[in-house]
Design a protein around this motif. Structure first.
Motif, PDB file in Angstrom:
ATOM      1  N   PHE A 120      15.190 -10.720   3.067  1.00 58.79           N
ATOM      2  CA  PHE A 120      15.339 -10.880   1.623  1.00 58.79           C
ATOM      3  C   PHE A 120      16.742 -10.475   1.182  1.00 58.79           C
ATOM      4  O   PHE A 120      17.397  -9.659   1.822  1.00 58.79           O
ATOM      5  CB  PHE A 120      14.305 -10.027   0.888  1.00 58.79           C
ATOM      6  CG  PHE A 120      12.878 -10.455   1.103  1.00 58.79           C
ATOM      7  CD1 PHE A 120      12.245 -11.298   0.193  1.00 58.79           C
ATOM      8  CD2 PHE A 120      12.170 -10.024   2.223  1.00 58.79           C
ATOM      9  CE1 PHE A 120      10.931 -11.688   0.390  1.00 58.79           C
ATOM     10  CE2 PHE A 120      10.862 -10.417   2.428  1.00 58.79           C
ATOM     11  CZ  PHE A 120      10.237 -11.256   1.513  1.00 58.79           C
ATOM     12  N   ASP A 121      17.144 -11.029   0.032  1.00 59.47           N
ATOM     13  CA  ASP A 121      18.438 -10.649  -0.545  1.00 59.47           C
ATOM     14  C   ASP A 121      18.437  -9.194  -0.994  1.00 59.47           C
ATOM     15  O   ASP A 121      19.455  -8.506  -0.907  1.00 59.47           O
ATOM     16  CB  ASP A 121      18.760 -11.526  -1.759  1.00 59.47           C
ATOM     17  CG  ASP A 121      18.877 -13.001  -1.416  1.00 59.47           C
ATOM     18  OD1 ASP A 121      19.295 -13.319  -0.288  1.00 59.47           O
ATOM     19  OD2 ASP A 121      18.539 -13.826  -2.289  1.00 59.47           O
ATOM     20  N   HIS A 122      17.303  -8.742  -1.496  1.00 59.32           N
ATOM     21  CA  HIS A 122      17.202  -7.388  -2.038  1.00 59.32           C
ATOM     22  C   HIS A 122      15.855  -6.781  -1.670  1.00 59.32           C
ATOM     23  O   HIS A 122      14.853  -7.494  -1.541  1.00 59.32           O
ATOM     24  CB  HIS A 122      17.351  -7.395  -3.566  1.00 59.32           C
ATOM     25  CG  HIS A 122      18.609  -8.042  -4.043  1.00 59.32           C
ATOM     26  ND1 HIS A 122      19.849  -7.464  -3.887  1.00 59.32           N
ATOM     27  CD2 HIS A 122      18.826  -9.240  -4.635  1.00 59.32           C
ATOM     28  CE1 HIS A 122      20.780  -8.262  -4.386  1.00 59.32           C
ATOM     29  NE2 HIS A 122      20.176  -9.346  -4.850  1.00 59.32           N
ATOM     30  N   VAL A 123      15.852  -5.456  -1.528  1.00 58.36           N
ATOM     31  CA  VAL A 123      14.628  -4.718  -1.240  1.00 58.36           C
ATOM     32  C   VAL A 123      14.506  -3.595  -2.264  1.00 58.36           C
ATOM     33  O   VAL A 123      15.449  -2.836  -2.482  1.00 58.36           O
ATOM     34  CB  VAL A 123      14.635  -4.131   0.190  1.00 58.36           C
ATOM     35  CG1 VAL A 123      13.339  -3.354   0.453  1.00 58.36           C
ATOM     36  CG2 VAL A 123      14.828  -5.227   1.224  1.00 58.36           C
ATOM     37  N   VAL A 124      13.342  -3.521  -2.888  1.00 60.42           N
ATOM     38  CA  VAL A 124      13.030  -2.474  -3.865  1.00 60.42           C
ATOM     39  C   VAL A 124      11.909  -1.617  -3.282  1.00 60.42           C
ATOM     40  O   VAL A 124      10.936  -2.154  -2.744  1.00 60.42           O
ATOM     41  CB  VAL A 124      12.573  -3.082  -5.201  1.00 60.42           C
ATOM     42  CG1 VAL A 124      12.217  -1.984  -6.201  1.00 60.42           C
ATOM     43  CG2 VAL A 124      13.644  -4.010  -5.769  1.00 60.42           C
ATOM     44  N   VAL A 125      12.048  -0.296  -3.370  1.00 57.96           N
ATOM     45  CA  VAL A 125      11.016   0.599  -2.866  1.00 57.96           C
ATOM     46  C   VAL A 125      10.544   1.496  -4.005  1.00 57.96           C
ATOM     47  O   VAL A 125      11.347   2.146  -4.679  1.00 57.96           O
ATOM     48  CB  VAL A 125      11.524   1.464  -1.696  1.00 57.96           C
ATOM     49  CG1 VAL A 125      10.361   2.258  -1.091  1.00 57.96           C
ATOM     50  CG2 VAL A 125      12.170   0.596  -0.620  1.00 57.96           C
ATOM     51  N   ASP A 126       9.229   1.498  -4.215  1.00 58.79           N
ATOM     52  CA  ASP A 126       8.595   2.330  -5.233  1.00 58.79           C
ATOM     53  C   ASP A 126       8.236   3.672  -4.591  1.00 58.79           C
ATOM     54  O   ASP A 126       7.363   3.742  -3.726  1.00 58.79           O
ATOM     55  CB  ASP A 126       7.337   1.607  -5.739  1.00 58.79           C
ATOM     56  CG  ASP A 126       6.549   2.425  -6.753  1.00 58.79           C
ATOM     57  OD1 ASP A 126       7.086   3.420  -7.270  1.00 58.79           O
ATOM     58  OD2 ASP A 126       5.381   2.054  -7.013  1.00 58.79           O
ATOM     59  N   VAL A 127       8.929   4.749  -5.016  1.00 60.17           N
ATOM     60  CA  VAL A 127       8.798   6.050  -4.356  1.00 60.17           C
ATOM     61  C   VAL A 127       8.320   7.102  -5.359  1.00 60.17           C
ATOM     62  O   VAL A 127       8.920   7.267  -6.428  1.00 60.17           O
ATOM     63  CB  VAL A 127      10.138   6.495  -3.736  1.00 60.17           C
ATOM     64  CG1 VAL A 127       9.962   7.793  -2.953  1.00 60.17           C
ATOM     65  CG2 VAL A 127      10.705   5.405  -2.836  1.00 60.17           C
ATOM     66  N   PRO A 128       7.284   7.859  -5.023  1.00 60.35           N
ATOM     67  CA  PRO A 128       6.835   8.953  -5.888  1.00 60.35           C
ATOM     68  C   PRO A 128       7.767  10.149  -5.727  1.00 60.35           C
ATOM     69  O   PRO A 128       8.704  10.113  -4.906  1.00 60.35           O
ATOM     70  CB  PRO A 128       5.443   9.261  -5.333  1.00 60.35           C
ATOM     71  CG  PRO A 128       5.585   8.983  -3.866  1.00 60.35           C
ATOM     72  CD  PRO A 128       6.498   7.782  -3.767  1.00 60.35           C
ATOM     73  N   PRO A 129       7.565  11.224  -6.469  1.00 60.56           N
ATOM     74  CA  PRO A 129       8.334  12.445  -6.211  1.00 60.56           C
ATOM     75  C   PRO A 129       8.293  12.791  -4.721  1.00 60.56           C
ATOM     76  O   PRO A 129       7.216  12.811  -4.118  1.00 60.56           O
ATOM     77  CB  PRO A 129       7.615  13.494  -7.069  1.00 60.56           C
ATOM     78  CG  PRO A 129       7.043  12.700  -8.200  1.00 60.56           C
ATOM     79  CD  PRO A 129       6.619  11.395  -7.603  1.00 60.56           C
TER      80      PRO A 129
END
Length: 240
Positions: free
Chosen positions: A118-127
């Motif tokens: 992918f062109d971009h990777v987003v990661v959803d991270v908790p505290p």
């Protein structure tokens, strides 16, 4: 070259899932390919944005029960680019196994796999507290702290900044979330501001560009991902 960004909550309920999803939708709306990965095992919020049965999920990949590509689910097909989510949707027993050190370290490998596709990777991270969240913040190019514009956000921000420093991974930006009237009350030092939006939505607001929220997210996403993603108000579209 792919850009990998982790949105890291400074407290529970900071809104990292919403920001992650809206950034992903903004990039895909502009014609880019983007993968959104779930490191928030406790809340499993990304699963709400996926229709139908989720099997395998990301925890099966981390426990060597599935390939990473099989855990990617394409979403928002009407957008110009490709958007895919790697959600977590698992019982406690498998979540516990996925948090074990050897399994959680594979989260970084999953980020690498996504970056190649992918062109971009987003990661959803908790505290940052569990093994997979540590792997998530150390395995990306940029770490963006997300704090609610409230007293608890301001109070807990130094602790999360310090935790990243302890891991050798300083934060690259601060997003003040759920800001009323455009100016943060409790987080004046914020690099970016996200206004109050409708929480709990299944389809991201930024799938359609005809709102001030979408315009603001376009500005934030442009800065964090080094892309000129703007709202073309004359045609109610995006260009990037």
């Amino acid at each position: 070259m792919s850009t990998t960004v982790a949105f890291v909550g400074v407290t529970g309920g900071a809104g990292t899932t919403r920001v992650s999803v809206e950034a992903g939708a903004t990039l895909a709306r502009a014609g880019h390919s983007v993968a959104v990965l779930d490191a928030a095992f406790a809340t499993q919020g990304l699963a709400t944005h996926v229709e139908g049965r989720i099997d395998p999920d990301l925890t099966r990949v981390l426990t060597d029960e599935a390939a990473f590509g099989d855990a990617l689910v394409d979403v928002w097909p009407d957008l110009d680019g490709r958007a895919a989510i790697a959600p977590v949707h698992a019982p406690f027993e498998r979540v516990a196994r996925a948090k074990a050190p050897d399994a959680a370290r594979q989260f970084e490998t999953c980020v690498d796999h996504a970056a190649r596709q992918f062109d971009h990777v987003v990661v959803d991270v908790p505290p940052v507290a569990d093994n997979q969240s540590v792997a998530a913040v150390t395995g990306v190019d940029r770490r963006v702290l997300v704090a609610p514009d409230a007293r608890r956000g301001a109070d807990l921000l130094p602790r999360m900044r310090g935790r990243l420093v302890d891991l050798g991974s300083e934060s690259d930006a601060l997003v003040a979330n759920r800001v009323a009237d455009g100016t943060p009350t409790h987080l004046p030092e914020a690099d970016h501001v996200v206004p109050t939006g409708e929480d709990g939505v299944v389809t991201p607001t930024c799938v359609a560009p005809d709102s001030e929220f979408a315009a603001t997210m376009a500005d934030v996403t442009s800065a964090l991902f080094d892309r000129d993603v703007e709202v073309d108000r004359s045609s109610d579209g995006f260009f990037g």
